[in-house]
Design a protein around this motif. Structure first.
Motif, PDB file in Angstrom:
ATOM      1  N   TYR A 109       4.405  10.218   1.890  1.00 30.37           N
ATOM      2  CA  TYR A 109       4.625   8.864   2.242  1.00 30.37           C
ATOM      3  C   TYR A 109       5.531   8.986   3.552  1.00 30.37           C
ATOM      4  O   TYR A 109       5.712   7.765   4.176  1.00 30.37           O
ATOM      5  N   ASN A 129       6.466   6.440  -8.460  1.00 29.31           N
ATOM      6  CA  ASN A 129       5.872   4.935  -8.831  1.00 29.31           C
ATOM      7  C   ASN A 129       7.091   4.134  -7.966  1.00 29.31           C
ATOM      8  O   ASN A 129       6.287   3.212  -7.606  1.00 29.31           O
ATOM      9  N   LYS A 178       5.884   4.457  -4.433  1.00 28.25           N
ATOM     10  CA  LYS A 178       4.193   3.796  -4.086  1.00 28.25           C
ATOM     11  C   LYS A 178       4.385   2.416  -4.160  1.00 28.25           C
ATOM     12  O   LYS A 178       3.462   1.717  -3.406  1.00 28.25           O
ATOM     13  N   TYR A 193       5.376   1.477  -1.102  1.00 27.82           N
ATOM     14  CA  TYR A 193       4.595   1.591   0.021  1.00 27.82           C
ATOM     15  C   TYR A 193       3.635   0.861   0.434  1.00 27.82           C
ATOM     16  O   TYR A 193       2.994   0.518   1.363  1.00 27.82           O
ATOM     17  N   ASP A 194       2.927   0.389  -0.779  1.00 27.70           N
ATOM     18  CA  ASP A 194       1.749  -0.187  -0.937  1.00 27.70           C
ATOM     19  C   ASP A 194       1.781  -1.692  -0.389  1.00 27.70           C
ATOM     20  O   ASP A 194       0.760  -2.413  -0.134  1.00 27.70           O
ATOM     21  N   THR A 195       2.955  -2.377  -0.363  1.00 30.66           N
ATOM     22  CA  THR A 195       3.308  -3.593   0.268  1.00 30.66           C
ATOM     23  C   THR A 195       3.445  -3.275   1.991  1.00 30.66           C
ATOM     24  O   THR A 195       3.506  -4.522   2.536  1.00 30.66           O
TER      25      THR A 195
END
Length: 109
Positions: free
Chosen positions: A46, A100, A103, A106-108
């Motif tokens: 990441y 989790n 993530k 990170y996904d935002t």
């Protein structure tokens, strides 16, 4: 992984252009030490969007308390100098819990 202390915390975390994941840990925290290799692996996965750092509270207790770290392990993601997300010891059992947590943020980005 960047080692933080009271002297570089502000520059590396609060003034960072990039979001920063901080792993607060201590020498006597066995789960902290067990999770550390996995956290280092997550850094490789990441690091394109998040800077990874750790703070051993042994020499930085006041700093940890000022960040409202009341138990170990605690992991906080800072964005624009502010706490964006926090995961506390009651929510961390495995490295999957940590991934989790990362993530989800990170996904935002």
């Amino acid at each position: 992984m960047l080692e933080l202390n009271k002297d570089n915390f502000e520059a590396e975390v609060l003034q960072s252009e990039k979001p920063v994941f901080v792993d607060f840990w201590g020498d006597k925290c066995e789960i902290c030490k067990d999770l550390m290799p996995g956290v280092h692996d997550l850094e490789e996965k990441y690091a394109d969007k998040i800077k990874f750092a750790s703070l051993n509270i042994g020499g930085s207790r006041r700093l940890a308390i000022s960040q409202k770290v009341l138990g170990l392990p605690t992991m906080i993601i800072y964005k624009n100098g502010e706490k964006a997300e926090t995961i506390t010891p009651d929510k961390i059992n495995t490295i999957d819990d940590v991934e989790n947590f990362i993530k989800g943020f990170y996904d935002t980005l």
